[in-house]
Enzyme design. Structure first.
Site, short mmCIF file in Angstrom:
data_model
loop_
_atom_site.label_atom_id
_atom_site.label_comp_id
_atom_site.label_asym_id
_atom_site.label_seq_id
_atom_site.Cartn_x
_atom_site.Cartn_y
_atom_site.Cartn_z
N HIS A 14 0.83 -1.08 -0.08
CA HIS A 14 -0.07 -0.05 -0.05
C HIS A 14 0.88 1.20 0.13
CE1 HIS A 14 -3.84 2.23 1.57
NE2 HIS A 14 -2.85 2.91 1.16
N HIS A 16 1.35 5.34 -1.58
CA HIS A 16 1.22 6.49 -2.40
C HIS A 16 2.61 7.26 -3.05
CE1 HIS A 16 -2.79 6.86 -0.65
NE2 HIS A 16 -2.13 6.26 0.20
N ARG A 18 2.32 9.52 -5.71
CA ARG A 18 1.95 10.81 -6.51
C ARG A 18 2.49 10.82 -7.77
NH1 ARG A 18 -1.49 11.14 -2.01
NH2 ARG A 18 -0.34 11.72 -0.35
N ASN A 42 -5.42 7.55 -5.97
CA ASN A 42 -5.97 8.53 -5.52
C ASN A 42 -5.30 9.86 -6.01
OD1 ASN A 42 -3.94 8.17 -3.45
ND2 ASN A 42 -5.02 9.41 -2.09
N LYS A 102 -9.36 -0.14 -5.53
CA LYS A 102 -9.75 0.53 -4.20
C LYS A 102 -11.01 1.00 -3.85
CE LYS A 102 -7.72 2.19 -0.47
NZ LYS A 102 -6.81 2.97 -0.06
N HIS A 139 -10.48 1.25 2.06
CA HIS A 139 -10.19 2.26 3.06
C HIS A 139 -11.47 2.22 4.00
CE1 HIS A 139 -8.71 6.29 4.56
NE2 HIS A 139 -9.83 6.08 5.14
N HIS A 177 -4.64 -0.61 5.92
CA HIS A 177 -4.16 0.39 7.06
C HIS A 177 -4.97 0.11 8.51
CE1 HIS A 177 -6.87 2.95 5.20
NE2 HIS A 177 -5.98 3.25 4.24
N LEU A 222 -4.87 9.28 8.08
CA LEU A 222 -6.11 8.72 8.22
C LEU A 222 -5.96 7.29 7.65
CD1 LEU A 222 -8.22 11.44 6.76
CD2 LEU A 222 -8.23 10.77 8.84
N ASP A 250 1.54 2.57 3.36
CA ASP A 250 0.82 3.65 3.44
C ASP A 250 1.34 5.14 3.45
OD1 ASP A 250 -1.51 5.16 2.74
OD2 ASP A 250 -2.46 5.33 5.05
N HIS A 254 3.13 14.60 1.62
CA HIS A 254 2.98 15.92 1.45
C HIS A 254 4.11 16.79 1.82
CE1 HIS A 254 -1.50 14.71 1.31
NE2 HIS A 254 -1.32 13.76 2.07
N ALA A 266 -3.73 14.90 5.62
CA ALA A 266 -3.41 13.42 6.11
C ALA A 266 -2.39 12.76 5.49
CB ALA A 266 -4.86 12.70 6.41
O1 DOR Z 1 -3.32 9.65 5.67
C1 DOR Z 1 -3.64 9.37 4.73
N1 DOR Z 1 -2.83 9.78 3.46
N2 DOR Z 1 -4.56 8.30 4.59
C2 DOR Z 1 -5.22 8.10 3.32
O2 DOR Z 1 -5.95 7.21 3.04
C3 DOR Z 1 -4.63 8.85 1.90
C4 DOR Z 1 -3.14 9.31 2.39
C5 DOR Z 1 -2.94 10.25 1.13
O3 DOR Z 1 -3.29 9.92 -0.05
O4 DOR Z 1 -2.33 11.26 1.52
ZN ZN Z 2 -3.32 5.18 1.51
#
Ligand code: DOR
Ligand code: ZN
Length: 352
Positions: A14, A16, A18, A42, A102, A139, A177, A222, A250, A254, A266
């Protein structure tokens, strides 16, 4: 004496990464340690059709190759919406363009607005997925404003997941998660079609990390971290050796300005320290022998993918190992997860 542990090369189930400048900056941290990663869809706009997943994969591959990790394998996923086309999902899975889809409840987290409000709307897609054995990644939080944020995972299990598993008993499901004893117990008690990912940060922090001594935006993610008894249950599950639990970092980058804001995003960027943190946690639980299953075996078996052939060695030093606090991107700096304890485990220099 130096302590070492050699594992089959891990995968991240899992992640991210970007796109564009952030992708370029963060991907090498994953590719240097992990053979494969499940790539979350996402983006804005989200990756809904398999053709979009294919072009996203090409962008990831090109950065992996340019940074010296050509064998890194991004495993692509689709973002389910109420208008997702079962035929497109079928073609994507059958052609191996994607490995999973997802489910984001609409409004549950970052870029989830296009997600699902009424689960029944995606039943035709879920039928197709069940028929093909294509995993559904969830999720698992309700978005009902009357439900306390700390109860949203438990409420999701109660209101949605129990019914879903009942309605689609053969559908492989990963509850992503997990953050609660409710999540652990549900997964343990479900059939072997149901598994869960656990993040390194949820094994380390409880909600105090986020709220004591001022608001700590770098510990906000999250689902949010819960009370200590939940964290302890997650550690028990991770180190138990049960094949139902595996690593999904996860890791969710950011930039500082978007985290340190009156409405901070988050997400915790943990990949650079993920394996060191896990070795620390597993060692503290006297379960280093279960680390390989959690990081390198259980996930691949659940997804019915071959195990990685090569290996990675973690070394324990006598003194704390320094890690960068920040990484730099063209869009700004990103803070690396700080577990609030010294790390002694690091990855042995790899020969490429
Ligand atoms: O903390 C999180 N960040 N939880 C998620 O489900 C999405 C993720 C994000 O894409 O930043
Ligand atoms: Zn995630």
């Amino acid at each position: 004496m130096t302590k070492k542990i050699t594992l089959r090369r891990p995968d991240d189930w899992h992640l991210h990464v970007r796109d564009d400048a952030v992708l370029k900056a963060v991907l090498p941290y994953t590719a240097e340690h992990f053979a494969r990663a499940i790539i979350m869809p996402n983006l804005t706009p989200p990756v809904v059709r398999y053709q979009e997943a294919t072009s996203y994969r090409a962008r990831i591959k090109s950065i992996a190759t340019a940074t010296g990790w050509p064998s890194f394998e991004p495993l692509m996923t689709l973002y389910l919406t109420e208008t997702s086309d079962p035929k497109n999902v079928r073609s994507g899975f059958e052609s191996e363009a994607v490995v999973a889809a997802k489910l984001y409840p609409a409004g549950a987290t970052t870029n989830s607005d296009a997600g699902v409000q009424k689960i029944e709307k995606i039943y035709p897609v879920l039928e197709t997925m069940q028929e093909m054995g294509m995993p559904l990644l969830i999720h698992g939080e309700v978005v009902d404003s009357s439900i306390d944020i700390f109860d949203r995972e438990a409420a999701f299990i109660e209101r949605t997941l129990i019914k879903l598993v009942d309605r689609f008993p053969e559908l492989p499901i990963v509850l992503e998660h997990i953050t609660t004893v409710d999540g652990v117990d549900f997964v343990r008690g479900a059939s072997n079609k149901v598994a869960a990912t656990i993040t390194p940060h949820h094994l380390v922090i409880n909600r105090n990390a986020m709220l004591v001594g001022g608001i700590q935006p770098h510990y906000y993610c999250l689902p949010v971290a819960k009370r200590e008894s939940h964290r302890a249950a997650l550690v028990q599950a991770a180190v138990s050796g049960s094949r139902k639990f595996f690593l999904g970092t996860d890791s969710a980058p950011h930039t500082l300005d978007s985290k340190e804001s009156s409405c901070g995003c988050a997400g915790i960027f943990n990949v650079p320290v993920a394996l060191s943190v896990l070795a620390h946690i597993f060692e503290a639980a006297d379960a280093l022998d279960k680390l390989e299953g959690f990081c390198s075996v259980n996930g691949a078996e659940f997804y019915r993918l071959p195990l990685n052939e090569d290996s990675l060695t973690l070394v324990k030093s006598d003194t704390p190992v320094p890690f960068s606090d920040l990484i730099f991107t063209e869009n700004g700096e990103i803070k690396v997860f700080d577990p609030m304890f010294d790390l002694y485990w690091s990855i042995e220099e790899q020969i490429r």
